[in-house]
Write a protein that holds these residues in place. Structure first.
Motif, PDB file in Angstrom:
ATOM      1  N   PRO A  49       0.809  -1.223   0.000  1.00 40.96           N
ATOM      2  CA  PRO A  49       0.000   0.000   0.000  1.00 40.96           C
ATOM      3  C   PRO A  49       0.843   1.275   0.000  1.00 40.96           C
ATOM      4  N   ALA A  50       2.030   1.244   0.618  1.00 38.66           N
ATOM      5  CA  ALA A  50       2.896   2.427   0.591  1.00 38.66           C
ATOM      6  C   ALA A  50       3.294   2.772  -0.838  1.00 38.66           C
ATOM      7  N   LEU A  51       3.523   1.757  -1.672  1.00 37.77           N
ATOM      8  CA  LEU A  51       3.961   1.978  -3.051  1.00 37.77           C
ATOM      9  C   LEU A  51       2.796   2.168  -4.029  1.00 37.77           C
ATOM     10  N   PHE A  52       1.707   1.453  -3.826  1.00 35.13           N
ATOM     11  CA  PHE A  52       0.567   1.537  -4.738  1.00 35.13           C
ATOM     12  C   PHE A  52      -0.453   2.590  -4.305  1.00 35.13           C
ATOM     13  N   GLY A  53      -0.495   2.887  -2.997  1.00 38.23           N
ATOM     14  CA  GLY A  53      -1.519   3.774  -2.456  1.00 38.23           C
ATOM     15  C   GLY A  53      -2.812   3.016  -2.179  1.00 38.23           C
ATOM     16  N   GLY A  54      -3.656   3.585  -1.333  1.00 37.51           N
ATOM     17  CA  GLY A  54      -4.965   3.007  -1.045  1.00 37.51           C
ATOM     18  C   GLY A  54      -4.882   1.658  -0.360  1.00 37.51           C
ATOM     19  N   PHE A  55      -5.863   0.805  -0.665  1.00 41.00           N
ATOM     20  CA  PHE A  55      -5.895  -0.583  -0.177  1.00 41.00           C
ATOM     21  C   PHE A  55      -5.208  -1.481  -1.198  1.00 41.00           C
ATOM     22  N   THR A  56      -4.485  -2.471  -0.710  1.00 43.72           N
ATOM     23  CA  THR A  56      -3.894  -3.448  -1.623  1.00 43.72           C
ATOM     24  C   THR A  56      -4.111  -4.855  -1.091  1.00 43.72           C
ATOM     25  N   LEU A  57      -4.207  -5.792  -2.017  1.00 37.33           N
ATOM     26  CA  LEU A  57      -4.302  -7.214  -1.704  1.00 37.33           C
ATOM     27  C   LEU A  57      -3.102  -7.921  -2.315  1.00 37.33           C
ATOM     28  N   PRO A  79     -13.268   3.474  -0.703  1.00 37.74           N
ATOM     29  CA  PRO A  79     -14.457   4.318  -0.589  1.00 37.74           C
ATOM     30  C   PRO A  79     -14.084   5.730  -0.136  1.00 37.74           C
ATOM     31  N   LYS A  80     -14.731   6.714  -0.733  1.00 36.71           N
ATOM     32  CA  LYS A  80     -14.359   8.125  -0.524  1.00 36.71           C
ATOM     33  C   LYS A  80     -14.451   8.582   0.932  1.00 36.71           C
ATOM     34  N   GLU A  81     -15.436   8.061   1.671  1.00 32.38           N
ATOM     35  CA  GLU A  81     -15.674   8.554   3.027  1.00 32.38           C
ATOM     36  C   GLU A  81     -14.998   7.702   4.110  1.00 32.38           C
ATOM     37  N   LEU A  82     -14.119   6.795   3.697  1.00 35.49           N
ATOM     38  CA  LEU A  82     -13.507   5.901   4.680  1.00 35.49           C
ATOM     39  C   LEU A  82     -12.329   6.587   5.379  1.00 35.49           C
ATOM     40  N   PHE A  83     -12.373   6.627   6.697  1.00 34.49           N
ATOM     41  CA  PHE A  83     -11.306   7.213   7.512  1.00 34.49           C
ATOM     42  C   PHE A  83     -10.793   6.185   8.513  1.00 34.49           C
ATOM     43  N   ALA A  84      -9.530   6.305   8.830  1.00 35.49           N
ATOM     44  CA  ALA A  84      -8.910   5.420   9.821  1.00 35.49           C
ATOM     45  C   ALA A  84      -8.559   6.211  11.072  1.00 35.49           C
ATOM     46  N   THR A  85      -8.731   5.580  12.219  1.00 35.04           N
ATOM     47  CA  THR A  85      -8.239   6.092  13.493  1.00 35.04           C
ATOM     48  C   THR A  85      -7.239   5.066  14.009  1.00 35.04           C
ATOM     49  N   VAL A  86      -6.057   5.523  14.401  1.00 38.48           N
ATOM     50  CA  VAL A  86      -5.043   4.603  14.923  1.00 38.48           C
ATOM     51  C   VAL A  86      -4.522   5.136  16.245  1.00 38.48           C
ATOM     52  N   ILE A  87      -4.563   4.299  17.278  1.00 43.53           N
ATOM     53  CA  ILE A  87      -4.003   4.683  18.576  1.00 43.53           C
ATOM     54  C   ILE A  87      -2.796   3.797  18.863  1.00 43.53           C
ATOM     55  N   HIS A  88      -1.697   4.450  19.247  1.00 46.52           N
ATOM     56  CA  HIS A  88      -0.444   3.725  19.505  1.00 46.52           C
ATOM     57  C   HIS A  88      -0.060   3.871  20.973  1.00 46.52           C
ATOM     58  N   PRO A  89      -0.382   2.866  21.806  1.00 44.48           N
ATOM     59  CA  PRO A  89       0.084   2.914  23.195  1.00 44.48           C
ATOM     60  C   PRO A  89       1.606   2.851  23.231  1.00 44.48           C
ATOM     61  N   GLN A  90       2.219   3.607  24.112  1.00 47.59           N
ATOM     62  CA  GLN A  90       3.677   3.732  24.110  1.00 47.59           C
ATOM     63  C   GLN A  90       4.370   2.519  24.739  1.00 47.59           C
ATOM     64  N   ILE A  91       4.129   1.383  24.121  1.00 45.70           N
ATOM     65  CA  ILE A  91       4.889   0.179  24.416  1.00 45.70           C
ATOM     66  C   ILE A  91       5.359  -0.342  23.066  1.00 45.70           C
ATOM     67  N   GLU A  92       6.424  -1.133  23.044  1.00 42.93           N
ATOM     68  CA  GLU A  92       6.921  -1.659  21.772  1.00 42.93           C
ATOM     69  C   GLU A  92       6.628  -3.144  21.679  1.00 42.93           C
ATOM     70  N   ILE A 141     -13.319  -7.212   0.678  1.00 39.98           N
ATOM     71  CA  ILE A 141     -12.998  -6.786  -0.697  1.00 39.98           C
ATOM     72  C   ILE A 141     -14.270  -6.344  -1.422  1.00 39.98           C
ATOM     73  N   ALA A 142     -15.338  -7.133  -1.297  1.00 39.20           N
ATOM     74  CA  ALA A 142     -16.612  -6.770  -1.946  1.00 39.20           C
ATOM     75  C   ALA A 142     -17.135  -5.446  -1.392  1.00 39.20           C
ATOM     76  N   GLY A 143     -17.055  -5.270  -0.068  1.00 42.81           N
ATOM     77  CA  GLY A 143     -17.519  -4.037   0.560  1.00 42.81           C
ATOM     78  C   GLY A 143     -16.751  -2.818   0.094  1.00 42.81           C
ATOM     79  N   LEU A 144     -15.428  -2.965  -0.096  1.00 40.15           N
ATOM     80  CA  LEU A 144     -14.609  -1.839  -0.561  1.00 40.15           C
ATOM     81  C   LEU A 144     -14.969  -1.459  -1.996  1.00 40.15           C
ATOM     82  N   PHE A 145     -15.176  -2.461  -2.860  1.00 36.24           N
ATOM     83  CA  PHE A 145     -15.493  -2.171  -4.257  1.00 36.24           C
ATOM     84  C   PHE A 145     -16.902  -1.607  -4.425  1.00 36.24           C
ATOM     85  N   THR A 146     -17.859  -2.095  -3.627  1.00 36.38           N
ATOM     86  CA  THR A 146     -19.240  -1.624  -3.759  1.00 36.38           C
ATOM     87  C   THR A 146     -19.518  -0.423  -2.853  1.00 36.38           C
ATOM     88  N   GLU A 147     -18.522  -0.043  -2.047  1.00 39.16           N
ATOM     89  CA  GLU A 147     -18.630   1.052  -1.080  1.00 39.16           C
ATOM     90  C   GLU A 147     -19.809   0.819  -0.127  1.00 39.16           C
TER      91      GLU A 147
END
Length: 308
Positions: free
Chosen positions: A144-152, A167-180, A210-216
């Motif tokens: 995904p870093a090289l192609f962009g978006g979602f990749t399989l 899908p245009k309205e899809l947003f991600a939330t990511v929380i990173h607890p400070q442990i490794e 995959i179906a959900g992403l394509f059909t939004e």
């Protein structure tokens, strides 16, 4: 005339996306590393600057160096490269820190030498950086870093990568607890066999996602964000995981799960307002537990690495 130097943004990524262990990933827009790559007359690769993280700058011990050397080995180039890495993604965070460095290096080098390699070929080079970082040359972050978006990653032998509709309205939330949590450690605890029953559930969810992403179809996306194989084992390493996931879904997330090998936890939502509400709910859990964290709200980055 070709440029001799380039500055690039290398996005953070969410891998696995619940049901797609080692095969699904998506690129983020609001968080990533920056790199400067320049041509040199001297052969080979040198990491001349690395800020933001205490990581090795020796070429053979740095993922960008190893990925870059893989590219050079496949191309007759009478020169080399210097690399500056400005890390904004914390190592061991589960949002593709090593992948950002690996892909940034090979993408920028490819630009500077006239783009002889395809994105698929660049994935192969970047996977060598992942091999150094985790012991396994997986592609679910670098693709995904090289192609962009979602990749399989449809197949590893031979490598076959499919770009999936975002899908245009899809947003991600990511929380990173400070442990490794090191990817190599979190891979070591996984089972090497699964039951047929779990496999059937997982395949159904991968197909549904995959179906959900394509059909939004946002409801279908949400129903498909289930992991019956990896999450039950890896979640033990992440404090407060079940509470964070539950609060995210109660706040309106479509679904939630472990980002990569953890400890970051992601949620997908329809719209930025919902994603921010989810961020507040996730934050409250770690505020109560007393664990420091970083949190990001981001749309899905459709283009991947870009020139700054």
């Amino acid at each position: 005339m070709q440029a001799s130097e380039i500055r690039v943004f290398c996005p953070a990524t969410i891998a696995n996306v619940s049901c797609g262990f080692d095969v699904l990933g998506l690129a983020l827009d609001s968080v990533g590393d920056e790199m400067v790559v320049r041509k040199t007359q001297e052969k080979g690769i040198k990491i001349i600057k690395l800020t933001g993280q205490d990581l090795p700058t020796e070429t053979l011990q740095n993922v960008a160096g190893v990925a870059g050397l893989a590219l050079l080995a496949a191309f007759d180039y009478n020169g080399g490269f210097e690399i500056e890495i400005y890390k904004k993604i914390k190592a061991g965070s589960g949002i593709g820190s090593s992948a950002a460095s690996s892909t940034g290096a090979v993408w920028a080098m490819n630009q500077l030498i006239g783009k002889p390699f395809t994105p698929l070929e660049l994935v192969k080079f970047a996977m060598e950086g992942e091999r150094l970082a985790s012991g396994v040359a997986h592609a679910d972050n670098v693709a995904p870093a090289l192609f962009g978006g979602f990749t399989l990653v449809r197949s590893y032998q031979p490598l076959d990568i499919v770009k999936i509709n975002t899908p245009k309205e899809l947003f991600a939330t990511v929380i990173h607890p400070q442990i490794e949590v090191k990817t190599s450690d979190s891979r070591r605890i996984l089972k090497t066999t699964i039951s047929l029953e779990d496999g059937i559930k997982q395949w159904g969810n991968v197909g549904g996602l995959i179906a959900g992403l394509f059909t939004e179809d946002y409801d279908l996306i949400g129903r498909s964000l289930e992991d019956h194989i990896v999450e039950p084992i890896r979640s033990i390493l992440i404090p407060g995981f079940d509470s964070v996931k539950q609060k995210a879904i109660e706040a309106g997330a479509l679904g939630s799960g472990i980002s990569g090998s953890g400890p970051s936890i992601f949620a997908l939502s329809k719209g930025e307002v919902a994603a921010k509400k989810v961020a507040n709910a996730m934050s409250e859990v770690y505020d109560k537990i007393g664990i420091d964290y970083d949190i990001h709200v981001s749309k899905v980055n459709a283009e991947g690495i870009k020139i700054l």
